[in-house]
Design an enzyme around this catalytic site. Sequence first.
Site, short mmCIF file in Angstrom:
data_model
loop_
_atom_site.label_atom_id
_atom_site.label_comp_id
_atom_site.label_asym_id
_atom_site.label_seq_id
_atom_site.Cartn_x
_atom_site.Cartn_y
_atom_site.Cartn_z
N ILE A 166 0.84 -1.20 0.00
CA ILE A 166 0.00 0.00 0.00
C ILE A 166 0.87 1.24 0.00
O ILE A 166 0.62 2.20 -0.76
CB ILE A 166 -0.96 -0.01 1.21
CG1 ILE A 166 -1.96 -1.16 1.07
CG2 ILE A 166 -1.69 1.33 1.33
CD1 ILE A 166 -2.79 -1.42 2.31
N PRO A 211 1.75 -2.01 9.97
CA PRO A 211 0.92 -2.91 10.78
C PRO A 211 0.96 -2.50 12.25
O PRO A 211 1.85 -1.75 12.67
CB PRO A 211 1.56 -4.28 10.57
CG PRO A 211 3.01 -3.95 10.33
CD PRO A 211 3.02 -2.65 9.57
N ARG A 248 -3.35 1.01 11.25
CA ARG A 248 -4.22 0.43 12.27
C ARG A 248 -4.39 1.42 13.41
O ARG A 248 -3.48 2.22 13.71
CB ARG A 248 -3.61 -0.88 12.82
CG ARG A 248 -3.73 -2.06 11.89
CD ARG A 248 -5.17 -2.55 11.78
NE ARG A 248 -5.32 -3.72 10.95
CZ ARG A 248 -5.61 -3.70 9.65
NH1 ARG A 248 -5.74 -2.55 9.02
NH2 ARG A 248 -5.76 -4.84 8.97
N ASP A 257 -8.94 6.33 8.73
CA ASP A 257 -9.99 5.34 8.47
C ASP A 257 -10.01 4.27 9.56
O ASP A 257 -10.80 3.34 9.49
CB ASP A 257 -9.75 4.69 7.10
CG ASP A 257 -10.90 3.78 6.68
OD1 ASP A 257 -12.05 4.27 6.65
OD2 ASP A 257 -10.65 2.60 6.37
N GLU A 280 -13.06 -0.01 17.50
CA GLU A 280 -14.04 0.13 16.42
C GLU A 280 -15.24 -0.77 16.69
O GLU A 280 -15.04 -1.95 17.02
CB GLU A 280 -13.39 -0.22 15.07
CG GLU A 280 -12.24 0.71 14.72
CD GLU A 280 -11.48 0.28 13.49
OE1 GLU A 280 -10.67 1.10 12.99
OE2 GLU A 280 -11.66 -0.87 13.01
N HIS A 293 -13.75 2.93 8.80
CA HIS A 293 -13.05 1.72 8.36
C HIS A 293 -13.62 1.18 7.03
O HIS A 293 -14.06 0.03 6.94
CB HIS A 293 -13.09 0.63 9.43
CG HIS A 293 -11.92 -0.31 9.35
ND1 HIS A 293 -11.23 -0.73 10.45
CD2 HIS A 293 -11.33 -0.92 8.28
CE1 HIS A 293 -10.26 -1.56 10.07
NE2 HIS A 293 -10.31 -1.68 8.76
#
Length: 308
Positions: A156, A204, A232, A255, A260, A282
């Site tokens: 990404i 991560p 994250r 995001d 969450e 998310h």
Amino acid sequence: MNIVMLDSLTLGEFDTNIFSKLGNFSFYPTTKSDEVIPRCKDADIVIVNKVVLDANIIESLSNLKLICVAATGTNNIDLETAKKRGIPVKNVVGYSTYSVAQHTLTLALNLLSKLTYYSQYVASGEWAKSEIFCHLAYPIIDLKDKEWGIIGLGNIGRQVCHLVKAFGARVSYHSTSGNIQAGIQHKSIESLLQTSDIISIHAPFNPKTQNLIADKELRLLKKGAILLNLGRGGIVNEQDLAARLKEQDFYFGSDVLEKEPMIPNHPLLNPDIASKVIITPHIAWAYKDTKDKLISMVVDNIKEFLRS
């Protein structure tokens, strides 16, 4: 084969027939922990996104032959127990590279252009009352020639690098794993934060990255900088972030959050900082083509298992 999906709501709408063709398919929008065993007692294959399959659950499901995770992370599965019982755990990897990179740019460009404010200005009817053809209450910023720092240069991060270079930005990065790559300038975390106009996080979550960006690091940000978290929740200390946003001139887009869904009365919901924050629930992984790809990969994992 009896196939059970336990949290279909996390995938939105999709064609259930693609699973029905593989066996006796049943699905539930959401599943509480005490509902897992009753719903899966006859299941050969269980599909989950975020539902936890702990040791007790896996040991209790005598027919279970395959666990499919409709996501990349497998931290909700007791992998040791699954391995002990000879139950393969299949996840999906690399499906969301392009959508998360696109979402990163979406957040950055919205913050650079003050798009939310200007759209609301027009919708309110105020533009119709203007004496001139434009309205320039807040400065809007070019991406060209800005410094973009990337934290975590995996698939990404590299795609984000490709996209922002097309806008004329200059790119550097910080590796949280120590994996230094040629061709792009590597910086310490302190240097990256001090010199970047936009910083996007794609690392991560692990012990090294937990609270990687907290009060001390936030104080290093340039005036007017944009910090984006597409990695994250927990990488950015949210309490410190909310406090610094009240005191410093910078912006935040994300995001992901540490918990969450978002907890009620979260400090980032403070109306005093609302103009400096964009948070989406998310969804960066869930663009239509990307979500279709994820579901297709889950189907492929089941087909591969059935062929073996």
